[in-house]
Scaffold this motif. Structure first.
Motif, mmCIF file in Angstrom:
data_model
loop_
_atom_site.group_PDB
_atom_site.id
_atom_site.type_symbol
_atom_site.label_atom_id
_atom_site.label_comp_id
_atom_site.label_asym_id
_atom_site.label_seq_id
_atom_site.Cartn_x
_atom_site.Cartn_y
_atom_site.Cartn_z
ATOM 1 N N THR A 21 10.225 -8.125 -27.731
ATOM 2 C CA THR A 21 11.443 -7.741 -27.018
ATOM 3 C C THR A 21 12.529 -8.799 -27.096
ATOM 4 O OG1 THR A 21 10.560 -8.636 -24.955
ATOM 5 C CG2 THR A 21 10.176 -6.295 -25.392
ATOM 6 N N ARG A 22 12.283 -9.905 -27.791
ATOM 7 C CA ARG A 22 13.283 -10.977 -27.875
ATOM 8 C C ARG A 22 14.219 -10.830 -29.069
ATOM 9 N NH1 ARG A 22 9.490 -15.977 -27.986
ATOM 10 N NH2 ARG A 22 8.477 -14.558 -29.384
ATOM 11 N N SER A 23 13.999 -9.882 -29.949
ATOM 12 C CA SER A 23 14.827 -9.743 -31.144
ATOM 13 C C SER A 23 16.216 -9.229 -30.807
ATOM 14 C CB SER A 23 14.173 -8.793 -32.146
ATOM 15 O OG SER A 23 12.997 -9.345 -32.648
ATOM 16 N N MET A 24 17.192 -9.734 -31.531
ATOM 17 C CA MET A 24 18.583 -9.290 -31.413
ATOM 18 C C MET A 24 19.170 -9.264 -32.815
ATOM 19 S SD MET A 24 19.738 -11.591 -28.148
ATOM 20 C CE MET A 24 21.240 -10.703 -27.788
ATOM 21 N N ARG A 25 20.352 -8.679 -32.971
ATOM 22 C CA ARG A 25 21.037 -8.715 -34.263
ATOM 23 C C ARG A 25 22.538 -8.697 -34.043
ATOM 24 N NH1 ARG A 25 19.801 -2.786 -36.848
ATOM 25 N NH2 ARG A 25 20.713 -1.565 -35.178
ATOM 26 N N LEU A 26 23.257 -9.152 -35.052
ATOM 27 C CA LEU A 26 24.712 -9.225 -35.018
ATOM 28 C C LEU A 26 25.229 -8.848 -36.390
ATOM 29 C CD1 LEU A 26 27.417 -10.141 -33.690
ATOM 30 C CD2 LEU A 26 26.881 -12.446 -34.559
ATOM 31 N N PHE A 27 26.085 -7.852 -36.451
ATOM 32 C CA PHE A 27 26.708 -7.457 -37.707
ATOM 33 C C PHE A 27 27.918 -8.335 -37.959
ATOM 34 C CE2 PHE A 27 24.463 -3.585 -36.542
ATOM 35 C CZ PHE A 27 23.912 -3.199 -37.749
ATOM 36 N N GLY A 28 28.118 -8.735 -39.203
ATOM 37 C CA GLY A 28 29.282 -9.517 -39.575
ATOM 38 C C GLY A 28 30.528 -8.656 -39.652
ATOM 39 N N PRO A 29 31.700 -9.288 -39.719
ATOM 40 C CA PRO A 29 32.951 -8.534 -39.825
ATOM 41 C C PRO A 29 32.918 -7.606 -41.042
ATOM 42 C CG PRO A 29 33.391 -10.852 -39.462
ATOM 43 C CD PRO A 29 31.908 -10.728 -39.712
ATOM 44 N N GLY A 30 33.281 -6.379 -40.832
ATOM 45 C CA GLY A 30 33.345 -5.418 -41.919
ATOM 46 C C GLY A 30 32.025 -4.747 -42.244
ATOM 47 N N ALA A 31 30.933 -5.139 -41.594
ATOM 48 C CA ALA A 31 29.661 -4.503 -41.858
ATOM 49 C C ALA A 31 29.643 -3.107 -41.255
ATOM 50 C CB ALA A 31 28.506 -5.328 -41.291
#
Length: 136
Positions: free
Chosen positions: A119-129
């Protein structure tokens, strides 16, 4: 990714990535179950990444990119067979950790193979993704 039309720049980039990775074989593998007339029944694809070693694993980290089984062949052991083959390959390559993202449908299979929910996973999309497809 599975629901996206197989056309355009993303598909060309994916084809080149898979062709290169599966040709080298030291850091990418795929396993399939063929059906009648050579039609794909099930497939699993994974890659090995280098990460900093930890106290309980070597740093060689496997990632399961996809496991898919066509309609009519699900719940018959095909997805489990290709996933087990991929896991055996990861262990033979010295991986100490394997991770994946799952759908609700796939979670049961992965739990049966020993995966644990993190449950600790996260994600972040870069600009334009792009964020428009379920498979991202």
């Amino acid at each position: 990714m599975i629901k996206a039309p197989p056309a355009g720049r993303w598909f060309e980039d994916l084809t080149a990535y898979l062709t290169d990775g599966l040709t080298r074989t030291e850091d990418m593998a795929g396993f399939i179950v063929d059906g009648p007339a050579g039609h794909l029944v099930s497939a699993a694809l994974g890659s090995i990444y280098r990460a900093p070693p930890g106290p309980t694993y070597s740093g060689r980290t496997g990632y399961v990119h996809l496991v898919l089984t066509t309609q009519g062949h699900r719940r018959k052991g095909n997805g489990g067979a290709v996933t087990a083959s991929l896991l055996a390959w990861f262990w033979d390559q010295g991986c100490g950790l394997v991770s994946l993202n799952t759908s609700t449908d796939g979670a049961r299979l992965y739990h049966s193979l020993g995966f644990e929910t993190n449950t600790r996973s996260m994600r972040l999309f870069g600009p334009g993704a792009g964020r428009g497809h379920d498979g991202i």
